[in-house]
Scaffold this active site. Structure first.
Site, PDB file in Angstrom:
ATOM      1  N   PHE A   1      -0.718   3.789   6.519  1.00 57.55           N
ATOM      2  CA  PHE A   1       0.589   4.442   6.566  1.00 57.55           C
ATOM      3  C   PHE A   1       0.523   5.915   6.160  1.00 57.55           C
ATOM      4  O   PHE A   1       1.365   6.707   6.583  1.00 57.55           O
ATOM      5  CB  PHE A   1       1.595   3.665   5.708  1.00 57.55           C
ATOM      6  CG  PHE A   1       2.123   2.461   6.431  1.00 57.55           C
ATOM      7  CD1 PHE A   1       1.324   1.351   6.635  1.00 57.55           C
ATOM      8  CD2 PHE A   1       3.397   2.457   6.956  1.00 57.55           C
ATOM      9  CE1 PHE A   1       1.780   0.260   7.339  1.00 57.55           C
ATOM     10  CE2 PHE A   1       3.873   1.367   7.666  1.00 57.55           C
ATOM     11  CZ  PHE A   1       3.063   0.261   7.851  1.00 57.55           C
ATOM     12  N   ARG A   2      -0.459   6.273   5.333  1.00 55.28           N
ATOM     13  CA  ARG A   2      -0.593   7.681   4.956  1.00 55.28           C
ATOM     14  C   ARG A   2      -0.997   8.516   6.169  1.00 55.28           C
ATOM     15  O   ARG A   2      -0.447   9.582   6.420  1.00 55.28           O
ATOM     16  CB  ARG A   2      -1.659   7.845   3.862  1.00 55.28           C
ATOM     17  CG  ARG A   2      -1.234   7.311   2.533  1.00 55.28           C
ATOM     18  CD  ARG A   2      -2.398   7.082   1.633  1.00 55.28           C
ATOM     19  NE  ARG A   2      -3.195   5.943   2.074  1.00 55.28           N
ATOM     20  CZ  ARG A   2      -4.074   5.310   1.316  1.00 55.28           C
ATOM     21  NH1 ARG A   2      -4.291   5.716   0.103  1.00 55.28           N
ATOM     22  NH2 ARG A   2      -4.753   4.287   1.785  1.00 55.28           N
TER      23      ARG A   2
ATOM     24  N   ARG B   1      -1.672  -6.590  12.377  1.00 60.11           N
ATOM     25  CA  ARG B   1      -1.132  -7.856  12.905  1.00 60.11           C
ATOM     26  C   ARG B   1       0.232  -7.627  13.535  1.00 60.11           C
ATOM     27  O   ARG B   1       1.012  -6.800  13.070  1.00 60.11           O
ATOM     28  CB  ARG B   1      -0.980  -8.888  11.776  1.00 60.11           C
ATOM     29  CG  ARG B   1      -2.297  -9.373  11.251  1.00 60.11           C
ATOM     30  CD  ARG B   1      -2.079 -10.439  10.192  1.00 60.11           C
ATOM     31  NE  ARG B   1      -3.053 -10.273   9.132  1.00 60.11           N
ATOM     32  CZ  ARG B   1      -2.810 -10.495   7.852  1.00 60.11           C
ATOM     33  NH1 ARG B   1      -1.626 -10.910   7.453  1.00 60.11           N
ATOM     34  NH2 ARG B   1      -3.750 -10.317   6.957  1.00 60.11           N
TER      35      ARG B   1
ATOM     36  N   ASN C   1     -11.462 -13.731  -6.874  1.00 60.38           N
ATOM     37  CA  ASN C   1     -10.822 -13.733  -5.553  1.00 60.38           C
ATOM     38  C   ASN C   1     -11.946 -13.565  -4.529  1.00 60.38           C
ATOM     39  O   ASN C   1     -12.451 -12.464  -4.324  1.00 60.38           O
ATOM     40  CB  ASN C   1      -9.814 -12.584  -5.482  1.00 60.38           C
ATOM     41  CG  ASN C   1      -9.082 -12.559  -4.164  1.00 60.38           C
ATOM     42  OD1 ASN C   1      -9.388 -13.323  -3.248  1.00 60.38           O
ATOM     43  ND2 ASN C   1      -8.100 -11.679  -4.052  1.00 60.38           N
TER      44      ASN C   1
ATOM     45  N   GLY D   1       4.717  -0.475  -0.018  1.00 58.32           N
ATOM     46  CA  GLY D   1       5.969  -0.624  -0.769  1.00 58.32           C
ATOM     47  C   GLY D   1       5.969   0.162  -2.073  1.00 58.32           C
ATOM     48  O   GLY D   1       6.987   0.715  -2.482  1.00 58.32           O
TER      49      GLY D   1
ATOM     50  N   GLU E   1      -1.517  -9.533  -8.809  1.00 57.56           N
ATOM     51  CA  GLU E   1      -1.840 -10.925  -8.471  1.00 57.56           C
ATOM     52  C   GLU E   1      -2.864 -11.499  -9.455  1.00 57.56           C
ATOM     53  O   GLU E   1      -2.792 -12.665  -9.816  1.00 57.56           O
ATOM     54  CB  GLU E   1      -2.369 -11.001  -7.032  1.00 57.56           C
ATOM     55  CG  GLU E   1      -1.256 -10.790  -6.019  1.00 57.56           C
ATOM     56  CD  GLU E   1      -1.731 -10.467  -4.627  1.00 57.56           C
ATOM     57  OE1 GLU E   1      -2.255  -9.337  -4.435  1.00 57.56           O
ATOM     58  OE2 GLU E   1      -1.598 -11.294  -3.728  1.00 57.56           O
TER      59      GLU E   1
ATOM     60  N   ARG F   1      -8.366 -17.578  -6.937  1.00 57.87           N
ATOM     61  CA  ARG F   1      -7.301 -17.414  -5.940  1.00 57.87           C
ATOM     62  C   ARG F   1      -7.690 -18.241  -4.723  1.00 57.87           C
ATOM     63  O   ARG F   1      -8.788 -18.068  -4.167  1.00 57.87           O
ATOM     64  CB  ARG F   1      -7.166 -15.950  -5.539  1.00 57.87           C
ATOM     65  CG  ARG F   1      -6.148 -15.754  -4.429  1.00 57.87           C
ATOM     66  CD  ARG F   1      -5.888 -14.286  -4.202  1.00 57.87           C
ATOM     67  NE  ARG F   1      -4.819 -14.099  -3.249  1.00 57.87           N
ATOM     68  CZ  ARG F   1      -5.008 -13.772  -1.979  1.00 57.87           C
ATOM     69  NH1 ARG F   1      -6.223 -13.565  -1.525  1.00 57.87           N
ATOM     70  NH2 ARG F   1      -3.989 -13.615  -1.164  1.00 57.87           N
TER      71      ARG F   1
ATOM     72  N   HIS G   1       1.279 -14.828   0.417  1.00 53.14           N
ATOM     73  CA  HIS G   1       1.499 -13.844  -0.657  1.00 53.14           C
ATOM     74  C   HIS G   1       2.318 -14.430  -1.807  1.00 53.14           C
ATOM     75  O   HIS G   1       2.995 -13.705  -2.551  1.00 53.14           O
ATOM     76  CB  HIS G   1       2.246 -12.587  -0.143  1.00 53.14           C
ATOM     77  CG  HIS G   1       1.426 -11.710   0.750  1.00 53.14           C
ATOM     78  ND1 HIS G   1       1.971 -11.018   1.812  1.00 53.14           N
ATOM     79  CD2 HIS G   1       0.107 -11.406   0.739  1.00 53.14           C
ATOM     80  CE1 HIS G   1       1.032 -10.325   2.407  1.00 53.14           C
ATOM     81  NE2 HIS G   1      -0.112 -10.540   1.773  1.00 53.14           N
TER      82      HIS G   1
ATOM     83  N   GLY H   1       1.998  -4.371   2.318  1.00 55.58           N
ATOM     84  CA  GLY H   1       0.640  -3.840   2.221  1.00 55.58           C
ATOM     85  C   GLY H   1       0.078  -3.792   3.626  1.00 55.58           C
ATOM     86  O   GLY H   1       0.824  -3.712   4.608  1.00 55.58           O
ATOM     87  N   ASN H   2      -1.231  -3.895   3.728  1.00 58.30           N
ATOM     88  CA  ASN H   2      -1.834  -3.983   5.053  1.00 58.30           C
ATOM     89  C   ASN H   2      -1.348  -5.267   5.728  1.00 58.30           C
ATOM     90  O   ASN H   2      -0.930  -5.283   6.876  1.00 58.30           O
ATOM     91  CB  ASN H   2      -3.354  -3.951   4.879  1.00 58.30           C
ATOM     92  CG  ASN H   2      -4.028  -3.717   6.175  1.00 58.30           C
ATOM     93  OD1 ASN H   2      -3.457  -3.096   7.074  1.00 58.30           O
ATOM     94  ND2 ASN H   2      -5.231  -4.247   6.305  1.00 58.30           N
TER      95      ASN H   2
ATOM     96  N   GLY I   1       0.684  -1.890  -1.421  1.00 53.30           N
ATOM     97  CA  GLY I   1       0.257  -0.525  -1.082  1.00 53.30           C
ATOM     98  C   GLY I   1       1.328   0.374  -0.480  1.00 53.30           C
ATOM     99  O   GLY I   1       1.569   1.476  -0.967  1.00 53.30           O
TER     100      GLY I   1
HETATM  101  P1  ADP Z   1      -3.836  -5.399   1.360  1.00 54.35           P
HETATM  102  O1  ADP Z   1      -3.955  -5.950  -0.053  1.00 54.35           O
HETATM  103  O2  ADP Z   1      -2.993  -6.208   2.276  1.00 54.35           O
HETATM  104  O3  ADP Z   1      -5.132  -4.947   1.959  1.00 54.35           O
HETATM  105  P2  ADP Z   1      -2.578  -3.130   0.040  1.00 54.35           P
HETATM  106  O4  ADP Z   1      -1.415  -3.728  -0.681  1.00 54.35           O
HETATM  107  O5  ADP Z   1      -3.737  -2.666  -0.740  1.00 54.35           O
HETATM  108  O6  ADP Z   1      -2.998  -4.070   1.240  1.00 54.35           O
HETATM  109  O7  ADP Z   1      -2.005  -1.912   0.896  1.00 54.35           O
HETATM  110  C1  ADP Z   1      -2.867  -1.160   1.678  1.00 54.35           C
HETATM  111  C2  ADP Z   1      -2.040  -0.181   2.482  1.00 54.35           C
HETATM  112  O8  ADP Z   1      -1.202   0.599   1.615  1.00 54.35           O
HETATM  113  C3  ADP Z   1      -2.894   0.840   3.191  1.00 54.35           C
HETATM  114  O9  ADP Z   1      -3.170   0.394   4.481  1.00 54.35           O
HETATM  115  C4  ADP Z   1      -2.034   2.074   3.235  1.00 54.35           C
HETATM  116  O10 ADP Z   1      -1.423   2.136   4.511  1.00 54.35           O
HETATM  117  C5  ADP Z   1      -0.936   1.839   2.226  1.00 54.35           C
HETATM  118  N1  ADP Z   1      -0.893   2.893   1.218  1.00 54.35           N
HETATM  119  C6  ADP Z   1      -1.664   3.042   0.124  1.00 54.35           C
HETATM  120  N2  ADP Z   1      -1.326   4.152  -0.556  1.00 54.35           N
HETATM  121  C7  ADP Z   1      -0.315   4.740   0.130  1.00 54.35           C
HETATM  122  C8  ADP Z   1       0.463   5.919  -0.023  1.00 54.35           C
HETATM  123  N3  ADP Z   1       0.280   6.741  -1.056  1.00 54.35           N
HETATM  124  N4  ADP Z   1       1.425   6.175   0.894  1.00 54.35           N
HETATM  125  C9  ADP Z   1       1.618   5.350   1.929  1.00 54.35           C
HETATM  126  N5  ADP Z   1       0.914   4.221   2.145  1.00 54.35           N
HETATM  127  C10 ADP Z   1      -0.033   3.920   1.267  1.00 54.35           C
END
Ligand code: ADP
Length: 404
Positions: A284-285, A240, A7, A333, A384, A90, A179, A209-210, A331
């Protein structure tokens, strides 16, 4: 078969080496800061775990580093390059040309290059990774797996904008959805987990996710996806904006004397929950921690995010005339049980009820709706890389068999 999944992004390159039979990950890692200084992260199923500074001026050097590590006598997991049967790449944007995975040939690269202006941030970076692998392993079969392909089953009523039709004809301006690799993996895993036939169920996948998107998968095929011509459309995301009235952008451009490039920078990098929380965080944390400390804008950002997800879920239930499974992944979800609960609180009209204890379980796959819920609500970890390995294996197996 051993399948190497690549990727490739603009300054990083992630990889995983799979045994396609057992689907075990033999080794995985990330080449980071390519073209800057170079950091190499690498782990194997034999217990090796390293993070080292290794200069990587370009993607070819990154691929060189990872391949040489894979065959290294101490850290390696295979003896020679020939043990890699296939490389699965990918690829982000296949436009309308690619509705499934393909063997990468010169013609495919040419066709992908023609899609570059549809995804100027992603496609060229993907192609650099492909090019680097082809240089170093010219005889190895390469398969391209597109993030847009699974969404290509959308009908014109779902993918066309309310713009003059000629712009679709002339420039292919339409909704593509993204996605797709994750939506495919997760919707199929949900059916498998629930012991359902995927061709008989209606599933809504919330990839949060992000970057975040939602898809409506009816009888195994995507009928809608919340992302559009670019990954900007749809949900409010980490940075975004999601859906915005274009009229507001013209207004903003005039007020602040901004050009298109500056507007796009705001929409892609300065908006979403980051922008709503007044730059507190896109994570989100951190927003949750701030909410607990009465940071109103952080709380508002999470509230808007959840509300928007619920609105899309409701509209996709309408688009499919019902829904059997709603699945949370990625992340946010997978990890944020509070956001899942908030979203599901809006969905009582669908007969959804959540088991609070199950909602806090951390597993690869878990059903979080209770016994009375009319819709199954699941949390499934996306994978993925495994989906890419499976697609690559499905294409490569018959080809390699016919050659031997
Ligand atoms: P991407 O692949 O789009 O970069 P991810 O699917 O890895 O994104 O998700 C990243 C996001 O997941 C982070 O920005 C964070 O906000 C969120 N995240 C990760 N762990 C947790 C958690 N334990 N609680 C809440 N949000 C989380």
């Amino acid at each position: 078969m051993n399948i190497l999944v690549i990727n490739s992004g603009s300054s990083s390159l992630k990889f995983q080496l799979f045994d396609s039979q057992s689907e075990e990950v033999l080794a995985k890692g990330v080449c980071e800061r390519i073209g800057i200084d170079g950091i190499f992260n690498y782990k194997t199923n034999t217990g090796i775990n390293m993070r080292e500074s290794i200069p990587m001026e370009n993607h070819t050097q990154a691929v060189h580093t990872l391949l040489n590590t894979l065959i290294d006598s101490e850290r390696g997991i295979i003896k020679e390059f020939r043990e890699i049967d296939v490389i699965g790449h990918r690829l982000v944007h296949g436009g309308e040309k690619f509705t499934g995975s393909v063997v990468i040939t010169d013609d495919v690269i040419q066709a992908m290059t023609e899609c570059n202006d549809l995804a100027p941030l992603h496609n060229p970076a993907n192609l650099v990774g492909v090019d680097a692998c082809r240089k170093l392993m010219p005889d190895t079969l390469m398969v391209g797996v597109f993030d847009t392909a699974f969404n290509q089953t959308m009908e014109p009523k779902a993918f066309l904008y309310g713009l003059p039709y000629r712009y679709y004809e002339k420039y292919k301006i339409r909704r593509y959805g993204f996605h797709g690799i994750s939506h495919k993996y997760v919707s199929q895993r949900a059916a498998e987990f629930m012991k359902q036939d995927p061709r008989r169920v209606k599933t809504i996948v919330c990839h949060l996710g992000n970057g975040a998107s939602i898809s409506a998968v009816k009888y195994g095929k995507v009928i809608d996806n919340s992302m559009g011509f670019t990954p900007l459309e749809g949900l409010v995301m980490g940075t975004r904006c999601g859906d915005v009235d274009p009229g507001a952008l013209e207004f903003l451009a005039k007020k602040e004397n901004l050009d298109f490039q500056q507007i796009m920078q705001i929409l892609n990098q300065e908006s979403g929950v980051l922008g709503i929380s007044k730059n507190y965080s896109s994570d989100f944390r951190e927003l949750k921690d701030a909410e607990i400390k009465y940071n109103e804008k952080a709380a508002l950002a999470r509230e808007i995010f959840a509300y928007k997800v619920a609105k899309y879920v409701g509209s996709y239930a309408a688009a499919m005339n019902g829904v059997d499974n709603i699945v949370f992944t990625a992340g946010v979800g997978e990890n944020d049980s509070d956001i899942r609960q908030e979203i599901c609180d809006y969905l009582g009209f669908l007969g959804i009820t959540i088991d609070e204890v199950k909602n806090r379980e951390q597993k690869e796959a878990v059903k979080i709706s209770d016994g009375t819920s009319k819709v199954n609500v699941l949390v499934i970890k996306t994978n993925e890389e495994l989906e890419i390995a499976r697609e690559a294996a499905a294409i490569a197996e018959p080809l390699l068999k016919s050659q031997s």
